[in-house]
Design a protein around this motif. Structure first.
Motif, mmCIF file in Angstrom:
data_model
loop_
_atom_site.group_PDB
_atom_site.id
_atom_site.type_symbol
_atom_site.label_atom_id
_atom_site.label_comp_id
_atom_site.label_asym_id
_atom_site.label_seq_id
_atom_site.Cartn_x
_atom_site.Cartn_y
_atom_site.Cartn_z
ATOM 1 N N ARG A 15 9.757 1.314 -3.652
ATOM 2 C CA ARG A 15 8.819 1.019 -2.411
ATOM 3 C C ARG A 15 9.280 1.562 -1.185
ATOM 4 O O ARG A 15 8.544 2.309 -0.434
ATOM 5 C CB ARG A 15 8.585 -0.618 -2.390
ATOM 6 C CG ARG A 15 7.797 -1.029 -1.273
ATOM 7 C CD ARG A 15 6.405 -0.625 -2.076
ATOM 8 N NE ARG A 15 5.640 -0.396 -0.869
ATOM 9 C CZ ARG A 15 4.169 -0.222 -0.977
ATOM 10 N NH1 ARG A 15 3.594 -0.757 -1.984
ATOM 11 N NH2 ARG A 15 3.790 0.020 0.293
ATOM 12 N N ARG A 16 10.553 1.382 -0.861
ATOM 13 C CA ARG A 16 11.063 2.030 0.406
ATOM 14 C C ARG A 16 11.108 3.455 0.275
ATOM 15 O O ARG A 16 10.767 4.197 1.238
ATOM 16 C CB ARG A 16 12.563 1.519 0.499
ATOM 17 C CG ARG A 16 12.901 0.201 0.901
ATOM 18 C CD ARG A 16 14.201 -0.069 1.343
ATOM 19 N NE ARG A 16 15.245 0.062 0.185
ATOM 20 C CZ ARG A 16 15.407 -0.770 -0.701
ATOM 21 N NH1 ARG A 16 14.779 -2.120 -0.541
ATOM 22 N NH2 ARG A 16 16.345 -0.569 -1.502
ATOM 23 N N ASP A 19 7.395 4.473 1.035
ATOM 24 C CA ASP A 19 7.103 4.132 2.478
ATOM 25 C C ASP A 19 7.740 5.216 3.294
ATOM 26 O O ASP A 19 7.150 5.667 4.323
ATOM 27 C CB ASP A 19 7.409 2.614 2.785
ATOM 28 C CG ASP A 19 6.713 1.750 2.310
ATOM 29 O OD1 ASP A 19 5.461 1.980 1.616
ATOM 30 O OD2 ASP A 19 7.134 0.385 2.151
ATOM 31 N N TYR A 22 5.977 8.604 3.156
ATOM 32 C CA TYR A 22 4.673 8.499 4.128
ATOM 33 C C TYR A 22 4.947 8.554 5.663
ATOM 34 O O TYR A 22 3.989 9.118 6.330
ATOM 35 C CB TYR A 22 3.735 7.281 3.667
ATOM 36 C CG TYR A 22 2.923 7.413 2.488
ATOM 37 C CD1 TYR A 22 1.400 7.456 2.686
ATOM 38 C CD2 TYR A 22 3.412 7.828 1.158
ATOM 39 C CE1 TYR A 22 0.471 7.866 1.553
ATOM 40 C CE2 TYR A 22 2.308 7.809 0.197
ATOM 41 C CZ TYR A 22 1.007 8.000 0.255
ATOM 42 O OH TYR A 22 0.346 8.308 -0.670
ATOM 43 N N ARG A 23 6.045 7.890 6.082
ATOM 44 C CA ARG A 23 6.259 7.919 7.348
ATOM 45 C C ARG A 23 6.686 9.332 7.929
ATOM 46 O O ARG A 23 6.233 9.819 9.036
ATOM 47 C CB ARG A 23 7.420 6.868 7.629
ATOM 48 C CG ARG A 23 7.284 5.855 8.684
ATOM 49 C CD ARG A 23 8.256 4.953 8.780
ATOM 50 N NE ARG A 23 9.664 4.909 8.180
ATOM 51 C CZ ARG A 23 9.776 4.434 7.174
ATOM 52 N NH1 ARG A 23 9.123 3.628 6.620
ATOM 53 N NH2 ARG A 23 11.079 4.539 6.627
ATOM 54 N N PRO A 40 -2.303 4.596 2.303
ATOM 55 C CA PRO A 40 -1.499 3.607 2.021
ATOM 56 C C PRO A 40 -2.242 2.250 1.305
ATOM 57 O O PRO A 40 -1.342 1.969 0.185
ATOM 58 C CB PRO A 40 -0.901 3.133 3.252
ATOM 59 C CG PRO A 40 -1.063 4.367 4.214
ATOM 60 C CD PRO A 40 -2.211 4.965 3.600
ATOM 61 N N ASP A 44 -1.101 1.476 -2.623
ATOM 62 C CA ASP A 44 -0.617 0.309 -3.057
ATOM 63 C C ASP A 44 -1.229 -0.341 -4.216
ATOM 64 O O ASP A 44 -0.604 -1.111 -5.078
ATOM 65 C CB ASP A 44 -0.635 -0.680 -1.721
ATOM 66 C CG ASP A 44 0.534 -0.090 -0.727
ATOM 67 O OD1 ASP A 44 1.276 0.667 -0.840
ATOM 68 O OD2 ASP A 44 0.301 -0.661 0.441
#
Length: 124
Positions: A15-16, A19, A22-23, A40, A44
């Motif tokens: 998950r990290r 994320d 995407y960041r 997102p 998800d």
């Protein structure tokens, strides 16, 4: 990619890394492959199916649902890595693959099912 060294990846780690991808690479938000894009929100939802499956109670059907959730995301991250020259996305694809292989349980071999499906989509 399917021949990368085996890794043990927790869902929290996965998950990290997603994320973070995407960041760091906002162009992924507009990337489309085979008429599919993962915002997102949609990402998800699919990731939840990859982790939890659906309403299926039969072990084989539940395993299939989870694989059906994971495989398109693996393909998406793999293709984004290729298209946009983002090695981090390839690492996410690998992590998602190994998360699925190590965590999906059912009567079949998730590694074999995923590999067959991903190869049919051109993932080496």
């Amino acid at each position: 990619m399917l021949h990368s060294p085996a890794r043990k990846v927790t869902f929290a780690e996965l998950r990290r890394s997603i994320d973070r991808l995407y960041r760091r690479h906002p162009s992924i938000l507009s990337f489309v492959v085979r008429n599919v894009e993962y915002t997102p929100r949609t990402r998800d939802k699919v990731l939840r199916v990859c982790r939890e499956g659906g309403p299926e109670s039969d072990p084989a059907a539940l395993e299939s649902a989870k694989i059906a959730g994971c495989a398109p995301l693996i393909f998406f991250f793999y293709r984004y890595a290729q298209h946009s020259s983002v090695p981090e996305s390839l690492a996410v694809a690998r992590d998602l693959y190994w998360y699925a292989v190590k965590n999906i349980r059912g009567p079949y071999d998730p590694a074999k099912a995923l590999a067959t499906l991903l190869r049919s989509w051109g993932v080496p």
